[in-house]
Design a protein around this motif. Structure first.
Motif, PDB file in Angstrom:
ATOM      1  N   LEU A 262     -19.938  76.198 112.677  1.00  0.00           N
ATOM      2  CA  LEU A 262     -21.220  75.467 111.735  1.00  0.00           C
ATOM      3  C   LEU A 262     -19.984  74.869 110.719  1.00  0.00           C
ATOM      4  O   LEU A 262     -20.655  74.040 109.908  1.00  0.00           O
TER       5      LEU A 262
ATOM      6  N   THR B  33     -21.814  71.672 108.574  1.00  0.00           N
ATOM      7  CA  THR B  33     -22.296  72.141 107.216  1.00  0.00           C
ATOM      8  C   THR B  33     -21.497  70.991 106.455  1.00  0.00           C
ATOM      9  O   THR B  33     -22.010  70.431 105.464  1.00  0.00           O
ATOM     10  N   ARG B  34     -20.179  70.579 106.753  1.00  0.00           N
ATOM     11  CA  ARG B  34     -19.785  69.393 106.110  1.00  0.00           C
ATOM     12  C   ARG B  34     -20.110  68.005 106.172  1.00  0.00           C
ATOM     13  O   ARG B  34     -20.531  67.501 105.034  1.00  0.00           O
TER      14      ARG B  34
ATOM     15  N   HIS C 106     -23.509  67.975 104.053  1.00  0.00           N
ATOM     16  CA  HIS C 106     -23.094  67.959 102.615  1.00  0.00           C
ATOM     17  C   HIS C 106     -22.175  66.724 102.267  1.00  0.00           C
ATOM     18  O   HIS C 106     -21.893  66.484 100.961  1.00  0.00           O
TER      19      HIS C 106
END
Length: 272
Positions: free
Chosen positions: A34, A38-39, A42
């Motif tokens: 993930l 996730t990066r 965001h």
């Protein structure tokens, strides 16, 4: 040939690149399913590129296909003359490679050489083609110029499949040209419109050549993350292949969801 790159990208996206604090050793790959996703979710630059391409598609695709439909109907009109010439003239921009087209239009947009601004200068008006609020539509203009004729030919070909008896019956019933086009021709090419819409949506998501060519002369209004593909390419240039793969997988999933949803919506309307 089709599945191998997709599988490779999906597998690569499950690892992250780790570097030592001093950066003196070679980077290592660490399994982190993930981490890249996730990066990416965001990453303001990447999210901004998705929103920019979505806005591009929402505005440019209907305008281009509306123009293509109008041109196809004009070509199909009984009173039309020189159909062969206009079909070829409309298709020629598509025959110009995307990079070459962008180079041509960069000359048209350049503040130093733009013939458009030279003409507008007489009226005391200047068009900021590379302004931050205008540059996306400058790119959209190039894409529309390149692809409107191609879509026109597809829709025109669909119009040729309408039985002559149906058109003759409409004429006998007193239907004018506009009524015939709206009530018979447009519904008859619904399948072609659905096909060209899906192709255009996919093409919008893959937007790269035009902004990449214009970037050096855009005075900073086109960033390295202007589109999702450009953002992924920047990650590749930085040597972060797993992060680029994650961005590509996210983009592919979003395009797949939009395409499937569109097919279902249009399929329900045809069934109704």
């Amino acid at each position: 040939m089709y599945l191998a790159p997709i599988i490779y990208a999906a597998v690569s996206s499950l690892s992250t690149i780790r570097r030592s604090g001093l950066g003196l050793t070679a980077p290592t790959k660490v399994f982190d399913p993930l981490g890249n996703y996730t990066r990416a979710l965001h990453d303001d630059a990447f999210i901004g590129s998705l929103g920019r391409v979505a806005l591009f598609g929402v505005v440019q695709v209907p305008v281009m296909l509306g123009l293509a439909l109008g041109l196809a109907l004009l070509l199909d009109a009984k009173s039309a003359r020189g159909k062969g010439f206009f079909r070829l003239a409309g298709f020629l921009p598509y025959a110009v490679p995307g990079v070459s087209a962008a180079l041509i239009w960069s000359f048209m947009y350049s503040p130093l050489s733009s013939p458009v601004n030279r003409l507008l200068a007489h009226a005391g008006v200047t068009m900021p083609f590379f302004g931050s609020d205008v540059v996306l539509w400058s790119v959209a203009n190039i894409v529309t110029w390149s692809w409107a004729g191609y879509n026109t030919i597809i829709i025109y070909a669909a119009l040729q499949s309408i039985p002559a008896e149906v058109l003759e019956a409409a004429r006998v019933d007193g239907a004018g040209a506009f009524r015939t086009a709206w009530s018979i021709k447009v519904p008859a090419v619904r399948g072609a419109l659905v096909l060209t819409t899906v192709f255009s949506v996919i093409g919008s998501a893959q937007l790269f050549n035009e902004p990449a060519v214009l970037q050096p002369v855009s005075a900073g209004s086109i960033s390295s993350a202007f589109t999702p593909i450009m953002s992924a390419q920047s990650a590749v240039a930085a040597g972060n292949y797993p992060y680029a793969a994650a961005q590509s997988v996210i983009l592919a999933l979003l395009v797949g969801v939009v395409s499937i949803t569109f097919f279902k919506i249009t399929g329900r309307r045809e069934s109704a």
